[in-house]
Design a protein around this motif. Structure first.
Motif, short mmCIF file in Angstrom:
data_model
loop_
_atom_site.label_atom_id
_atom_site.label_comp_id
_atom_site.label_asym_id
_atom_site.label_seq_id
_atom_site.Cartn_x
_atom_site.Cartn_y
_atom_site.Cartn_z
N THR A 37 10.65 13.16 -21.65
CA THR A 37 9.33 13.50 -21.10
C THR A 37 8.98 14.97 -21.26
N ALA A 38 9.91 15.77 -21.76
CA ALA A 38 9.66 17.21 -21.87
C ALA A 38 8.42 17.50 -22.71
N TYR A 41 5.24 16.92 -20.71
CA TYR A 41 4.99 17.99 -19.74
C TYR A 41 4.55 19.28 -20.42
N ASN A 42 5.18 19.59 -21.54
CA ASN A 42 4.93 20.88 -22.18
C ASN A 42 3.72 20.89 -23.11
N HIS A 45 -1.14 18.49 -22.58
CA HIS A 45 -2.52 18.96 -22.50
C HIS A 45 -3.18 19.04 -23.88
N VAL A 51 -1.49 16.56 -17.21
CA VAL A 51 -0.10 16.83 -16.85
C VAL A 51 0.10 16.80 -15.34
N SER A 52 -0.92 17.22 -14.59
CA SER A 52 -0.79 17.25 -13.13
C SER A 52 -0.65 15.86 -12.53
N LEU A 54 1.05 13.33 -14.08
CA LEU A 54 2.11 12.60 -14.76
C LEU A 54 2.99 11.80 -13.81
N LYS A 55 3.37 12.38 -12.68
CA LYS A 55 4.27 11.68 -11.76
C LYS A 55 3.66 10.38 -11.27
N ASP A 77 13.16 12.50 -16.41
CA ASP A 77 13.61 13.16 -17.65
C ASP A 77 13.27 12.35 -18.90
#
Length: 315
Positions: A37-38, A41-42, A45, A51-52, A54-55, A77
């Motif tokens: 998932t890195a 997250y990175n 966008h 990204v905010s 994602l959870k 992860d």
């Protein structure tokens, strides 16, 4: 099974589908179903991922059975995309990459965007601001330059916009015409005539006949001898709109009387205990025939399109 029609009307579900599509894309890049998932997250966008969220979106996708993950103290992860998730992602990708649906939606978005520019007094030099706007994407996938050029030329050829096409090939100084404004405002009137039910006119397809095909967000066509309540209601709204717009259609005197009769017969059929599909279809085809004799082309386009959509919705 993915209810795509319902999902794309929800901003949160559409966001989650876009995330699922990116997970699927990365699984193809990694050539495995487990995806770190890195990257999401990175760089999410850059792909239009919120990204905010994602959870919560990971949780929603797992609840749908499309992905699986085990959260650690540090978060998520990696995720595993399931076969159901792959199927859903492929269906979504096929839909937003469909040339016909993209072209239809683009013509709508482009005309609406130019109408908004007109209302705000803006004079765009080209279509760059459109591409950067939310309207410049179909289900999160941006429109290509060649798609915009094709749509703009189609709208221009039908008289709905003006645009300057120099030798360089770039389309400059796009503006909406009076006819374009008319069709937008008449479409909004059609939406009001259909009632405040959360249904919007958001898709019109410019056909060779120069008519506008307005998609009513109605359920899919059903091959049956009985009509659903939604189908009957859609037909009823054709009659309601015909009655309200008749004074501005520019119909000949004899056709005005015929229009009144059609309104009455549509009302009779749609309020019957068992509406007859064959009879209703015949009346709707007659509506198209009568409307075609009008001189107010924009109004004629809307009536015709509502009737066409009602017919198509009946299967």
């Amino acid at each position: 099974m993915l209810d795509l029609e319902s999902a794309i009307k929800s901003s949160s579900k559409l966001r989650q589908l876009r995330l699922l599509a990116e997970i699927y894309r990365e699984s193809q890049d990694w050539d495995r179903r487990q995806v770190p998932t890195a990257g999401l997250y990175n760089e999410g966008h850059l792909w239009g991922i919120d990204v905010s969220a994602l959870k919560s979106d990971f949780n929603a996708l797992m609840a749908a059975g499309w992905i699986y993950f085990e959260a650690s103290a540090g978060g998520v992860d990696e995720v595993l995309i399931t076969q159901e998730g792959i199927d859903a992602a492929q269906e979504f990708q096929e839909r937003r990459g469909n040339p016909r649906q993209r072209a239809s939606a683009l013509r709508v978005s482009l005309l609406n965007w130019l109408y908004d520019q007109h209302l705000s007094g803006e004079e765009p030099k080209d279509f760059t601001p459109f591409q950067a706007s939310p309207e410049g994407k179909y289900l999160g996938l941006g429109y290509r330059d060649e798609e915009i050029v094709r749509a703009a030329k189609s709208l221009r050829d039908k008289g709905y916009i003006q645009v300057w096409a120099p030798v360089s090939g770039n389309l400059l100084k796009p503006t909406i015409t009076t006819s374009g404004i008319d069709i937008i405002e008449l479409s909004e009137s059609a939406a009001e005539a259909r009632g405040h039910e959360g249904m919007t006119v958001n898709n019109f397809n410019i056909r060779d006949s120069h008519s506008m095909n307005i998609a009513l967000n109605s359920p899919g066509a059903v091959q049956t001898n009985t009509l659903t309540a939604e189908q009957v209601d859609q037909v009823r709204k054709v009659g309601t709109f015909l009655r309200e717009v008749k004074p501005v259609l520019g119909l000949p005197d004899d056709r005005r009387e015929e229009a009144d009769q059609l309104v009455a017969e549509l009302e009779e059929e749609t309020t019957a205990a068992e509406p007859k599909p064959s009879r209703i279809k015949a009346l709707l085809f007659k509506v198209i025939e009568v409307a075609a004799t009008g001189t107010a082309q924009s109004a004629v386009d809307v009536v015709t399109s509502m009737a066409q959509s009602a017919i198509e919705g009946m299967g």
